[in-house]
Design an enzyme around this catalytic site. Structure first.
Site, mmCIF file in Angstrom:
data_model
loop_
_atom_site.group_PDB
_atom_site.id
_atom_site.type_symbol
_atom_site.label_atom_id
_atom_site.label_comp_id
_atom_site.label_asym_id
_atom_site.label_seq_id
_atom_site.Cartn_x
_atom_site.Cartn_y
_atom_site.Cartn_z
ATOM 1 N N CYS A 1 8.181 -1.263 20.548
ATOM 2 C CA CYS A 1 7.220 -2.282 20.977
ATOM 3 C C CYS A 1 5.817 -1.890 20.533
ATOM 4 O O CYS A 1 5.558 -0.741 20.176
ATOM 5 C CB CYS A 1 7.256 -2.469 22.489
ATOM 6 S SG CYS A 1 6.728 -0.990 23.404
ATOM 7 N N CYS B 1 4.214 0.844 22.618
ATOM 8 C CA CYS B 1 4.722 2.180 22.290
ATOM 9 C C CYS B 1 4.023 2.710 21.043
ATOM 10 O O CYS B 1 3.707 3.906 20.950
ATOM 11 C CB CYS B 1 6.223 2.127 22.048
ATOM 12 S SG CYS B 1 7.130 1.364 23.401
ATOM 13 N N ASP C 1 -13.023 -22.730 -9.922
ATOM 14 C CA ASP C 1 -13.527 -22.503 -11.274
ATOM 15 C C ASP C 1 -12.672 -23.377 -12.197
ATOM 16 O O ASP C 1 -11.528 -23.700 -11.861
ATOM 17 C CB ASP C 1 -13.374 -21.020 -11.630
ATOM 18 C CG ASP C 1 -13.684 -20.752 -13.090
ATOM 19 O OD1 ASP C 1 -14.722 -21.227 -13.566
ATOM 20 O OD2 ASP C 1 -12.856 -20.098 -13.751
#
Length: 708
Positions: A22, A25, A402
């Site tokens: 997780c 953790c 451009d």
């Protein structure tokens, strides 16, 4: 011991981490590593499962810092880590055993009642086996007054046992373990896109050494060596074709669905598939510097960049968890203390509040979406260099382009040749080519290329008294005749009549070059920088997505720029701009809202850097584009831009939905406290339901496709 600074870059090391369950953790592991002696700093990338460490520290010490999750570390270059699916991991096995014991326990309760000692013993075993890692970390957190989801769950489960709710406590342990397994699965699925990129390029290659074909690891191949790639094989390293003709499927790098023809001097990339012919390829980059390696590195770094929504969630969770603990304490104590309510009932309600308040779903809601989206975009040929750019792109309403090399191919081509009587088109092309062979003008290459195609060899003809008039044209003597090649204004100065048709061609966006001698016109050649086939579709796609302002910024003349802009459906055209003037326009547009600039990543670097988002064309093989742009379209295909915008908007929508799901379900469950209806069962199902919803919702981003 005093910490040393990051300046000691020779002590900077990156490791791959196996075993993260997780985000919290991962954060704890980062803190533990930072607390190690000789470590000045550490940064965990949860999305890519990596840690960057600044300091002199061994893998053993790092694994000790991650012992609470049984983390395993490997040097970054060891990409062939054996990956265990989450169902083969120890935590999953413990969860299954816990689930079986839970079923046995409830079966005994139905037969013997809730107070049966054997049933209680089975429930206790289910709690210990299924929640061993949870309890160990939760109790350690309690001793350090660190309050996270594991602390909340540990208090709730121990509390349930103390008030005799063994069955519900064991059920909470099991369902929380399932919830964590869902979280591991979602991140594992999201990271799969990166693992698939790592597996694209072969780990060995066939090279020619001392006249013999030898299979060697790619790490041992040097720049300049010749690789042999057979039909059906993947190209192991970046290089240029020395011999052979083939088609190469570059979809993995550029997102192009159609294979590209390759012959001598053409560039090829590691991880692409040689389809037809035998190719001899000269290696141009070391394995760690290939385009594929750079893509993997940049995508992993991008997944570590916290998006604004993720930063918000992290800040919110920091205050949310202690707040939930205070609310739970209030629910457990206020009714009994001030309203003479039953202690066991309200302590139970307080424990349920702790469970329902667990922020699992909230914490996972954003990372799973960001990691999934960035991985999906990379697989489709769009490199997004961070969650912040992924989120910003979705809110962009103005996109500046451009022209040369972006909307157009950047390679001028002869489109029309007209001859005045009694001359032929070949006569006009021959004289033009004879003179232009000595010219450095960009349009000269287009005429030379067309002449070569027609079998005209200008080198055979000598040109005497060659002269160039900057911005106007050129002159020279061929076979004792004085010829002129140049612009319409140049011919007007020479008192040679310019046909009306020339002006018509200019209005079509073409540049016209006249060819004549003395007072006579031989004819004229029209040259145009052709529009990319993908440009029209890209502009239309952006319009459909609601991008309400598209602008073309170019140094070309107004007539040519206006004609191209009209053909593409561009809203505004700004022509005859110098690079610093492009920069001013971008700054001006930024004053009215967020703007993205699309260019080649080199010539437009100032404008790309100034825009809220710089988007580079043709990132594959172009280091400058990969380094300078926030987003790189890996192939020269503007149709990837609408896909990126669509993916960004979908990601923003899903993140908002996930946060709403995570908080909304918990809010509804907490409302059940008022009538006293909240149970541990409802609490854990609300938490697991929210986690499941945000997980599956985030993974929907894998299904967003590039609709070509």
């Amino acid at each position: 011991m005093e910490k040393r600074g990051k300046a000691m870059s020779d002590l900077e090391k990156t490791y791959r981490v196996q075993g993260f369950t997780c985000a919290n953790c991962a954060g704890l592991f980062e803190k533990n590593v930072k607390d190690l002696p000789h470590v000045s700093d550490a940064k965990v990338n949860f999305g890519a499962s990596k840690i960057k460490v600044y300091g002199d520290v061994s893998i053993e010490e790092l694994e000790k810092a991650g012992a609470f999750e049984n983390l395993k570390l490997y040097p970054e270059k060891e990409r062939q880590i054996e990956h265990k699916p989450f169902w083969k991991q120890q935590q999953f096995v413990q969860t299954v055993i816990s689930g079986l014991l839970l079923i046995l326990g409830w079966t005994l309760v139905l037969q013997r009642g809730e107070t049966d000692s054997v049933a209680i013993g089975v429930f206790a075993a289910a709690m210990i086996i299924g929640g061993y890692n949870l309890f160990w970390q939760g109790l350690k957190n309690l001793t350090k007054l660190r309050f996270d989801m594991k602390t909340l769950m540990t208090i709730a489960i121990i509390g349930a046992a103390l008030i005799g709710e063994w069955g519900e406590g064991a059920t909470v342990v099991f369902l929380f373990a399932i919830s964590e397994a869902l979280e591991r699965f979602s991140m594992d699925k999201a990271r799969q896109s990166i693992r698939s990129l790592m597996d694209l390029a072969p780990r060995t290659a066939t090279v020619i050494r001392q006249g013999k074909m030898v299979d060697v690891p790619v790490d041992d191949i040097q720049i300049g060596e010749i690789m042999l790639v057979k039909p059906g094989q993947k190209i192991p390293m970046d290089g240029t074709v020395q011999h052979g003709i083939s088609t190469v499927n570059q979809a993995a790098i550029t997102g192009e669905s159609i294979p590209v023809a390759k012959s001598a001097a053409d560039e090829v990339y590691a991880g692409t598939l040689n389809e037809e012919g035998l190719l001899e390829i000269k290696v141009t980059k070391r394995v760690e510097d290939t385009t594929l390696s750079k893509i993997i590195e940049l995508v992993e770094e991008a997944q570590a960049e916290r998006a604004p929504s993720q930063a918000f969630v992290d800040r919110f969770a920091k205050y949310y968890t202690p707040l939930i603990m205070l609310v739970a304490l209030g629910v457990a104590t206020v009714p009994p203390l001030f309203f003479a309510a039953d202690w066991s009932t309200w302590v139970y309600q307080g424990l349920a509040v702790l469970v329902v308040g667990c922020p699992c779903a909230l914490v996972i809601s954003t990372p799973v979406s960001i990691v999934t989206a960035i991985g999906n975009s990379a697989r489709n040929g769009v490199l997004i260099k961070g969650g912040v750019y992924l989120e910003q792109l979705g809110s962009i309403q103005t996109i500046a382009f451009d022209k040369t090399g972006t909307l157009t191919k950047g390679v001028p081509e002869v489109t029309d040749i007209f001859a005045a009587s009694p001359y032929s088109e070949r006569d006009v092309l021959e004289i033009g080519a004879y003179l232009e062979k000595s010219s450095a003008h960009p349009l000269a290459s287009a005429i030379m290329k067309r002449a070569s195609k027609e079998g005209i060899e200008p080198a055979e003809q000598k040109v005497l008294n060659f002269r160039s008039f900057t911005g106007k044209g050129i002159t020279g003597v061929i076979n004792q005749e004085h010829y002129f090649v140049g612009s319409p204004s140049f011919f007007s100065e020479l008192k040679i009549d310019v046909p009306q048709d020339v002006h018509s061609l200019q209005h079509q966006g073409k540049t016209v070059i006249l060819v004549g001698k003395q007072n006579e016109l031989l004819g004229y050649i029209a040259v145009s920088d052709r529009i990319r086939s993908s440009s029209v579709a890209a502009v239309r796609g952006l319009k459909r997505l609601g991008v309400n302002r598209t602008i073309m910024l170019t140094g070309d003349n107004k007539e040519t720029a206006s004609a191209i802009g009209k053909e593409l459906g561009i809203d505004e055209v700004r022509a005859q701009l110098l690079p610093d003037e492009k920069l001013k326009w971008v700054k001006q547009m930024k004053d009215n809202g967020q703007v993205a600039m699309v260019g080649d990543g080199v010539n437009d670097a100032p404008a790309l850097a100034t825009a809220n988002i710089g988007i580079a064309m043709g990132g594959a093989g172009t280091d400058a584009a990969l380094e300078t742009a926030d987003i790189a379209l890996m192939g020269d295909d503007l149709r990837k831009l609408p896909f990126a915008v669509k993916l960004s908007r979908k990601t923003l929508t899903i993140i908002k939905q996930n946060i709403a799901f995570a908080l909304g379900l918990k809010a509804l469950a907490l409302l059940l406290v008022i009538p006293g209806w909240l149970t541990l069962w409802i609490a854990i199902f609300a938490d697991m339901g929210a986690t499941l919803l945000v997980t599956l919702n985030g993974l929907r981003l894998l299904r967003v496709k590039d609709e070509e």
